[in-house]
Design a protein around this motif. Sequence first.
Motif, PDB file in Angstrom:
ATOM      1  N   ARG A   1       0.834  -1.207   0.000  1.00 39.14           N
ATOM      2  CA  ARG A   1       0.000   0.000   0.000  1.00 39.14           C
ATOM      3  C   ARG A   1       0.872   1.261   0.000  1.00 39.14           C
ATOM      4  O   ARG A   1       0.526   2.249  -0.655  1.00 39.14           O
TER       5      ARG A   1
ATOM      6  N   ASP B   1     -15.759  -4.230   3.102  1.00 35.49           N
ATOM      7  CA  ASP B   1     -16.988  -4.106   2.319  1.00 35.49           C
ATOM      8  C   ASP B   1     -18.141  -4.719   3.119  1.00 35.49           C
ATOM      9  O   ASP B   1     -18.176  -5.941   3.341  1.00 35.49           O
TER      10      ASP B   1
ATOM     11  N   ASP C   1     -16.734   2.032   4.660  1.00 40.17           N
ATOM     12  CA  ASP C   1     -16.132   1.439   3.468  1.00 40.17           C
ATOM     13  C   ASP C   1     -15.520   2.513   2.570  1.00 40.17           C
ATOM     14  O   ASP C   1     -15.677   3.718   2.790  1.00 40.17           O
ATOM     15  N   ASP C   2     -14.810   2.054   1.542  1.00 45.43           N
ATOM     16  CA  ASP C   2     -14.084   2.996   0.690  1.00 45.43           C
ATOM     17  C   ASP C   2     -15.034   3.897  -0.106  1.00 45.43           C
ATOM     18  O   ASP C   2     -14.690   5.041  -0.425  1.00 45.43           O
TER      19      ASP C   2
ATOM     20  N   THR D   1     -10.941   4.684  -5.013  1.00 49.13           N
ATOM     21  CA  THR D   1      -9.994   3.696  -4.519  1.00 49.13           C
ATOM     22  C   THR D   1      -8.918   3.447  -5.577  1.00 49.13           C
ATOM     23  O   THR D   1      -9.232   3.240  -6.745  1.00 49.13           O
TER      24      THR D   1
ATOM     25  N   TRP E   1      -6.143   1.301  -4.579  1.00 44.88           N
ATOM     26  CA  TRP E   1      -5.586   0.011  -4.163  1.00 44.88           C
ATOM     27  C   TRP E   1      -6.523  -0.573  -3.132  1.00 44.88           C
ATOM     28  O   TRP E   1      -7.139   0.164  -2.369  1.00 44.88           O
ATOM     29  N   ARG E   2      -6.638  -1.903  -3.149  1.00 42.27           N
ATOM     30  CA  ARG E   2      -7.357  -2.518  -2.043  1.00 42.27           C
ATOM     31  C   ARG E   2      -6.922  -3.953  -1.832  1.00 42.27           C
ATOM     32  O   ARG E   2      -6.412  -4.612  -2.746  1.00 42.27           O
TER      33      ARG E   2
ATOM     34  N   ASP F   1      -8.719  -3.899   3.483  1.00 38.17           N
ATOM     35  CA  ASP F   1      -8.243  -2.525   3.556  1.00 38.17           C
ATOM     36  C   ASP F   1      -8.294  -1.886   2.169  1.00 38.17           C
ATOM     37  O   ASP F   1      -8.423  -2.578   1.159  1.00 38.17           O
ATOM     38  N   ALA F   2      -8.182  -0.547   2.145  1.00 31.86           N
ATOM     39  CA  ALA F   2      -8.174   0.154   0.859  1.00 31.86           C
ATOM     40  C   ALA F   2      -7.352   1.430   0.989  1.00 31.86           C
ATOM     41  O   ALA F   2      -7.135   1.956   2.082  1.00 31.86           O
TER      42      ALA F   2
END
Length: 253
Positions: free
Chosen positions: A31, A158, A221-222, A239, A241-242, A246-247
């Motif tokens: 990340r 999610d 959530d993202d 977003t 990256w996820r 995690d994101a």
Amino acid sequence: MTDAATGTDWQAWQDSWDRQQEWYMPDREERFRVMLDMVEAVVGAAPRVLDLACGTGSITDRVLKRFPDAISTGVDLDPALLTIAEGHFAGDDRVTFVTADLKDPDWAARLPYDSYDAVLTATALHWLHSPRLAVLYGQLAPLVRTGGVFMNADHMPDPTTPLINAAERAHRHAGMDRARAEGVLDWADWWALAAADPLLAEPTKKRYEIYGEHADGDTPDDAWHARTLREAGFSEARTVWRSPSDALVLGLK
């Protein structure tokens, strides 16, 4: 780096913090890599960075290794982690640390610059409940220059996939249990070592007076993060990256 006056090996404390965090997040470096890729893609290789809720300066450390011409301001309230950060970066005039509470409406007034190319944070803002985090996003928007970026890498599960989430969590925790049996430090163990260190004992005591064992935030959530960043004044947010749990959400000013 080792403190000549005290003999404290700040690099060892920095490394120890990284290993403890990686126990919880094996993909932590991935990340960070994507975060710095996006910094370079959007604002170039000599950014002025605000390392938000910086802790020991993990993001700043990676920023300066990747971008030697960068400058960084680290802001946090944790006296123990800031002690490690200040020791680790002592003598580096590219780095400034600021003690401030992100819940204080005037926290940004303590910063040395009015604007930044990139505001970066990781695994920290879940300490805030989402209504307070939305307020913070509104405070961050004016700090990011036009064309600049804000990025937050954090726990953003999610909520629509509870069975997938449970399977991933069980698998991840099985790996953590194996690593724990091999002697990896968890959060409590790491802080116990800090409390026993002569230079960190008092800052650690103050840290627990501020936070207790752990702050009581939440993990939207993202999609919530992207939507809230747009509502705060960012022109785009999504977003970039996820992982399964995690994101990394990027807001473009």
